[in-house]
Structure formats: structure tokens, C-alpha cells
Motif scaffolding. Sequence first.
Motif, PDB file in Angstrom:
ATOM      1  N   GLY A 266      18.651  37.117  18.023  1.00 47.93           N
ATOM      2  CA  GLY A 266      20.091  36.939  18.114  1.00 47.93           C
ATOM      3  C   GLY A 266      20.779  38.262  18.396  1.00 47.93           C
ATOM      4  O   GLY A 266      20.547  39.254  17.688  1.00 47.93           O
ATOM      5  N   ARG A 267      21.618  38.276  19.422  1.00 48.75           N
ATOM      6  CA  ARG A 267      22.247  39.537  19.840  1.00 48.75           C
ATOM      7  C   ARG A 267      23.326  39.984  18.867  1.00 48.75           C
ATOM      8  O   ARG A 267      23.460  41.171  18.585  1.00 48.75           O
ATOM      9  CB  ARG A 267      22.798  39.359  21.251  1.00 48.75           C
ATOM     10  CG  ARG A 267      21.685  39.194  22.284  1.00 48.75           C
ATOM     11  CD  ARG A 267      22.036  38.261  23.423  1.00 48.75           C
ATOM     12  NE  ARG A 267      20.829  37.943  24.199  1.00 48.75           N
ATOM     13  CZ  ARG A 267      20.659  36.811  24.862  1.00 48.75           C
ATOM     14  NH1 ARG A 267      21.586  35.866  24.847  1.00 48.75           N
ATOM     15  NH2 ARG A 267      19.543  36.600  25.536  1.00 48.75           N
ATOM     16  N   ARG A 268      24.126  39.054  18.345  1.00 49.24           N
ATOM     17  CA  ARG A 268      25.123  39.439  17.354  1.00 49.24           C
ATOM     18  C   ARG A 268      24.448  39.917  16.077  1.00 49.24           C
ATOM     19  O   ARG A 268      24.894  40.888  15.446  1.00 49.24           O
ATOM     20  CB  ARG A 268      26.055  38.265  17.042  1.00 49.24           C
ATOM     21  CG  ARG A 268      27.223  38.669  16.140  1.00 49.24           C
ATOM     22  CD  ARG A 268      28.067  37.503  15.708  1.00 49.24           C
ATOM     23  NE  ARG A 268      27.379  36.632  14.744  1.00 49.24           N
ATOM     24  CZ  ARG A 268      28.000  35.733  13.997  1.00 49.24           C
ATOM     25  NH1 ARG A 268      29.306  35.562  14.101  1.00 49.24           N
ATOM     26  NH2 ARG A 268      27.320  34.970  13.153  1.00 49.24           N
ATOM     27  N   ARG A 269      23.380  39.242  15.674  1.00 51.21           N
ATOM     28  CA  ARG A 269      22.667  39.650  14.460  1.00 51.21           C
ATOM     29  C   ARG A 269      22.140  41.076  14.592  1.00 51.21           C
ATOM     30  O   ARG A 269      22.262  41.889  13.669  1.00 51.21           O
ATOM     31  CB  ARG A 269      21.510  38.691  14.189  1.00 51.21           C
ATOM     32  CG  ARG A 269      20.693  39.046  12.948  1.00 51.21           C
ATOM     33  CD  ARG A 269      19.552  38.070  12.748  1.00 51.21           C
ATOM     34  NE  ARG A 269      20.068  36.701  12.522  1.00 51.21           N
ATOM     35  CZ  ARG A 269      19.290  35.635  12.439  1.00 51.21           C
ATOM     36  NH1 ARG A 269      17.981  35.756  12.580  1.00 51.21           N
ATOM     37  NH2 ARG A 269      19.829  34.454  12.213  1.00 51.21           N
ATOM     38  N   LEU A 270      21.568  41.393  15.756  1.00 48.40           N
ATOM     39  CA  LEU A 270      21.048  42.743  15.960  1.00 48.40           C
ATOM     40  C   LEU A 270      22.192  43.754  15.986  1.00 48.40           C
ATOM     41  O   LEU A 270      22.056  44.866  15.462  1.00 48.40           O
ATOM     42  CB  LEU A 270      20.251  42.816  17.262  1.00 48.40           C
ATOM     43  CG  LEU A 270      19.497  44.123  17.489  1.00 48.40           C
ATOM     44  CD1 LEU A 270      18.381  44.280  16.466  1.00 48.40           C
ATOM     45  CD2 LEU A 270      18.916  44.187  18.903  1.00 48.40           C
ATOM     46  N   LEU A 271      23.324  43.381  16.575  1.00 41.97           N
ATOM     47  CA  LEU A 271      24.491  44.258  16.572  1.00 41.97           C
ATOM     48  C   LEU A 271      24.924  44.579  15.147  1.00 41.97           C
ATOM     49  O   LEU A 271      25.172  45.748  14.800  1.00 41.97           O
ATOM     50  CB  LEU A 271      25.632  43.585  17.332  1.00 41.97           C
ATOM     51  CG  LEU A 271      26.996  44.292  17.293  1.00 41.97           C
ATOM     52  CD1 LEU A 271      26.946  45.596  18.063  1.00 41.97           C
ATOM     53  CD2 LEU A 271      28.089  43.390  17.851  1.00 41.97           C
ATOM     54  N   LEU A 272      25.007  43.557  14.300  1.00 42.48           N
ATOM     55  CA  LEU A 272      25.418  43.765  12.914  1.00 42.48           C
ATOM     56  C   LEU A 272      24.420  44.643  12.163  1.00 42.48           C
ATOM     57  O   LEU A 272      24.806  45.550  11.415  1.00 42.48           O
ATOM     58  CB  LEU A 272      25.575  42.420  12.212  1.00 42.48           C
ATOM     59  CG  LEU A 272      26.764  41.563  12.675  1.00 42.48           C
ATOM     60  CD1 LEU A 272      26.653  40.156  12.105  1.00 42.48           C
ATOM     61  CD2 LEU A 272      28.076  42.209  12.253  1.00 42.48           C
ATOM     62  N   LEU A 273      23.119  44.376  12.354  1.00 48.62           N
ATOM     63  CA  LEU A 273      22.102  45.203  11.709  1.00 48.62           C
ATOM     64  C   LEU A 273      22.220  46.659  12.146  1.00 48.62           C
ATOM     65  O   LEU A 273      22.118  47.586  11.327  1.00 48.62           O
ATOM     66  CB  LEU A 273      20.702  44.669  12.034  1.00 48.62           C
ATOM     67  CG  LEU A 273      20.299  43.342  11.384  1.00 48.62           C
ATOM     68  CD1 LEU A 273      18.956  42.867  11.947  1.00 48.62           C
ATOM     69  CD2 LEU A 273      20.202  43.497   9.867  1.00 48.62           C
ATOM     70  N   GLY A 274      22.447  46.862  13.441  1.00 47.38           N
ATOM     71  CA  GLY A 274      22.570  48.219  13.955  1.00 47.38           C
ATOM     72  C   GLY A 274      23.770  48.948  13.397  1.00 47.38           C
ATOM     73  O   GLY A 274      23.687  50.123  13.019  1.00 47.38           O
ATOM     74  N   VAL A 275      24.916  48.265  13.320  1.00 51.11           N
ATOM     75  CA  VAL A 275      26.132  48.889  12.803  1.00 51.11           C
ATOM     76  C   VAL A 275      25.966  49.251  11.324  1.00 51.11           C
ATOM     77  O   VAL A 275      26.362  50.340  10.881  1.00 51.11           O
ATOM     78  CB  VAL A 275      27.339  47.957  13.008  1.00 51.11           C
ATOM     79  CG1 VAL A 275      28.562  48.472  12.251  1.00 51.11           C
ATOM     80  CG2 VAL A 275      27.655  47.820  14.492  1.00 51.11           C
TER      81      VAL A 275
END
Length: 576
Positions: free
Chosen positions: A111-120
Motif C-alpha cells: 500500500g502506497r499510503r501505508r508506506l508513506l505513513l511509515l516513512g514519515v
Amino acid sequence: MIIEKKSAPHPGGPAMAPQSRPLPATEASGVSAPAPEAGGSGGRRRWLGLVVISLAVSLIIVDSTIVNVAIPSIVKDLAVDSTGVQWVQESYTLVFAALLLVFGTLGDRIGRRRLLLLGVVLFALSSVAAAFAPTGGILIASRLVQGVGGAMVLPSTLSLINAGFRGAERGIAFAVWGSTIGGMSAVGPLLGGWLTTSFSWRWAFGINIPIAAVIVVGALAAVTESKDGGRRPLDPVGAALSVVASASLVFALIEGRTYGWWTVDHRPRIGSWEWPGPVSPIPFVFGLALAGIAACAHWAVRRERRGMTSMFSVELLRIPSFRNGNLAALIVSLGEFGIILALPIWLQNVLGFSALDTGLILLALAVGSFAASGLAGALSHRASPVVIVRVGLAAEIVGVAGLGAVIGPDTPWGLLVPFLFVYGFGVGLATAQLTGVVLKDVPVALSGQASGTQSTARQIGSALGIAVLGTVLFSSASGLLGGSLDGRGVPAAQRDSIVSAVVDSSGAAIAGLAGSPATAPVAADAKAAFSEGTRYAAFSAASFLAVGLLATLSLGPGRERRRASHGAADREAQRA
């Protein structure tokens, strides 16, 4: 951003579609679905999501430049030696570039949003560690983790835009994204100078915390999750090979000037061990990079011939816009990012501006970049994205060449601002639209992988540009200053000592020379030499941008129309 005529489907394969279901026709061919309605709560939510995505891009772009301004204060507070300073600056870039492709592909799976949140979140936590770091070693470790978080964020933002916007709206969305990158590259030094001067260098990291909190809340509220619907297995061997290839290539490009491109100039040390022999480690690292690239390609082809997914889908290279666009992006990055290295050095150490003053001057670049986003959005209905890219690159060439023409040891800052604005305006047009062209025909299911590849190409291009233009700057300054000192009859040993002190300090030693009447003439020579080196770097950057402009000839728009026409003819034949 997308031409509305549908193109013929690209050759498919096991890696082009999820295993549990076939891709819809629009995804399999790379053709966009009809643009969602702009009105209504769904349309407003997507645009609010774009603001959040752009803020996430700002977070990682600003951090890559803000630290450079804070380095003198970090050295003073933490007693970091020259090697430590180098790693505070470069550890982030090295890890960031090495992991872009891996996390881009992983985002398609989880999931792209999930990875974005993890990265942030990871970026924010490592920023806390950096802000409170008691030693240089802990600061470097924090920067390494920041690089991991940044590598999660950047391809996620790209792939979310690629999956969430269609038609003309897609051009506007990429214009906002690209202008954010161009503008924040210039805002970083200004923000860093202000925080370091008014508060502490620790706030250069601490400011990331509230921004990250806003991004997390905004992403949960306004960004829709997007991922590949199939269960595509991971490729750990391919991931490891891609990391080795990317990390070693970027390391060699960054460290070549320090350690020596062929013969050793500075011997790396790990504890009590020191690099042996007269040959620099850089040729061996380049060899490792080439071996990693070859092994990665071989592994990908082998897996896909067996019907298995790979870290990098070879089928992507069969998409002309993706293949040729990445090559153009790499070349353009050579000129775009290399000049950002040279200008702050010249402004501070030759013209004598403070870090804050330098940031204010470079703000003209950011203003130009943000101004371009509005024009790019307006033009997206009327002009091909490739045409907008070419207009942007032409503006960049004019801006950078103009800077080269006016740079001198006594240049007033007012002469720089118009050319910086034109350059930033070009970056705002070209960066975003070129990204859109690269991803235009990529199936949505592979958006993360394609975004990671595109980001990696740009990072390699920027590292190569910094290496080449940095060599042009410092080699020219060294040669010119040495010649001037010879003309003054300075003894060879003293000449070499002065040249080494000035060049190794990136010109910071000029102020000390200018402070003494006995060495003031030498300081004047050093200013002239560094100014000429900066001019040569600017003209070299303009040359790279010109080559990048020529490289866009392989992207259309005539080729796009022909492919669309052929695709329409094929569909008519199939219906008949």
C-alpha cells in the motif's frame, strides 16, 4: 498530462499484471481511465490529499539541504572532525538513493499510503534523535535512519499521484509536486540559516516533528490508499542486488573527489585500519556498482522468464516513454542539482554573504518554481507535457547561462535574482512534467516500482552532476589560483599551502586571508579564482541541460500521436 487518445497495449508478461486477477484494460496498457469528477467532496478530498503529499515531499527535500547551512554550528557543538562532517552530509543521501527502488516496489505490495505513513513516522523519530544527538556518531546514525524514511516517502508520493489523478488534472498535480521539489531545494538553506542563526542547529531537525504530525493526520484524512490488488511475492535477492548497485554507484560519485578518482588522495580509515596501496578505493567501488547492475539485470530477466515477479520489471523498459524519459531525467539532473552546490559556496565565501542572506537570495529560485506550477496547470489543457518540458529546460538553460555570464568577485546580488527566478521557473515546469511523461504509460499496478526507478535515476544524475561540477569548480579554482600566485612570485611550497587551504575549505579560508593587509592581495586572487570556477561550473551545467533538452526529442510529441494513431487503427481492425 495524459493524451486522451488511447495507445496500443504494451507487451504484457507475468510481472505486468497481478497473479490473482488480470489488470483492467486501462491499467494493462498504461492508458488512463477517465478523469474523476473534479467537483464534489471526492474531488476536494483528492486535492487536499495532493497538498498533504506535497508537504511530505517538502519534508524530505528541505532536510536534504537544510543541514548544509547548519554544519559549522554542528562542528562547533559536537567537535565533529572533517570525516564526520562529510558523513553528516552524505549518509542521508547515500541511504536515500540506495533504497528508492526497493521501497517503491514494496509500496505496490503493501500500500502506497501505508508506506508513506511509515516513512514519515520513521523520519520524525530519527529527527528527534538527531535533534538531541550528544555526539557526532549518534547524529550520523540518525541521518542514516532519516535516509530510510525519506526513501519510503518520495516514491510513495509519486505513485499516489500517478494512481489518483487522470487527464488534465494529472498535469496540474504533477506541476504542484514538481514545483514543490524545486522550490523547497531553495527554501532549505533559508530555513536552515534562520533556525541556526536565531535558535540552534538542533531546530533544523526539530522542525520536522510538527510537520510530520500534520502529514500523518492529513494523509489519514485525505489520501486514499492505493496498491496492487494481486499478491505478488517479494524478490529479496533482487532487492539486495539493487541496494548494492545503487549504494556503491552513488558512494563512488560522491566520494571520488575526496578519495581520488584513480590514485589515492585521502586514505579511508576504519578504526586503526587504513586503506593500503597507491590506488584509490573509488575504481573498485565503481567496479562493484557495475557488477551489481549486471547481476540485478540478469536476475530480473531470469525470474521473469520463469514467470516470477522481480524487483524491477524488465517489461517497464519496453515502454518508450518510461525508458527514454528516465534517460532524459538523469541527464537533466546533472545540470539541475550540480549548480546548487556551487552557488552557496560562492555567495558565502567569495561575496561574503551570511547563510541567511544566501538563503534570501536563493529564494528567487523558489519563487520562480512555485510561479511555474500555475502556468503548467493552465498549459496542461493546451500543450503536450513534452512541449512544457522543453520550454522549462530552455528557461533553465537561459537562467544558468545568465548566472555564468554575470558571476564575478564583485557581482551585486541584484544581478543574480532575475536569472535565479528564470532558472527556478524552468525547474518548476520541467521537473514535474518530465516526471509525468516518464510515468504516463506505466500500469497503475507498477506505479511504485516505476516511481522508485525514476527517483533513483534522478538521484544518480544529481550525484554525478555534483561530482562533475564540483570537480570543475575546485579544479578550476585550484589551477587559476596557483597560476596567480606564481605570477606574484610566491615560492612553490607556500603556493601549494595556500591553494590547499583555500580549496580544501571550499573558499572559507578567503576571509582569513582578506583580514590581513599582508595577504589581502592573495585573498583577491582567491576570490577571482573561485568566481571563475563557479562560472565554469555554471556553463557546464547549462551544457548538461542542453543535452537533456536534446534527449527529450525521443519523447515526442509526434511519437505520442503516432502511437495513439496506431493504437486506434489496431482497435478498429479488431472490431472489424
